[in-house]
Scaffold this motif. Structure first.
Motif: not given
Length: 107
Positions: A24-26, A28-39, A74-83
């Motif tokens: 689940y953390p992996a 989430l990391l994959y999905e949010t990284s793709i979304r933040f890359y699009e942003y 977005c990665s350091f403040y949202l994705t990593i803590p959530t994972c």
């Protein structure tokens, strides 16, 4: 309360329990990284379209810097803590809140 301290069984069976704390953390990391890359691409494309008013070189530098900043923030403040929180949720055997105990079964 004694029921909350026991190991919660997964709906998918016992084989899924050791895998889910990493899956689940992996995921989430994959999905949010793709979304933040699009942003980031959207931010970058916005500044590239502003080349006429900003100048070509400055627009390119600003596009790269702001796109990279968007992804990193977005990665350091949202994705990593959530994972990390999600990993600890599945690693923890003793949950204190009854709602968390019930919902963990379905994951």
């Amino acid at each position: 309360m004694e029921d909350l301290n026991s190991q919660q069984k997964s709906v998918f069976g016992t084989w899924w329990e050791p895998i889910r704390k990493w899956f689940y953390p992996a995921w989430l990391l994959y999905e949010t990284s793709i979304r933040f890359y699009e942003y980031s691409l959207g931010v970058s494309n916005y500044f590239i379209t502003q080349q006429e008013s900003l100048g070509e070189l400055f627009a390119q530098i600003l596009a790269i810097a702001c796109g990279l900043a968007t992804f990193l923030i977005c990665s350091f403040y949202l994705t990593i803590p959530t994972c990390i929180i999600l990993y600890k949720f599945f690693k923890e055997d003793k949950l204190t809140h009854p709602f968390l105990h019930k919902i963990k079964k379905y994951f």
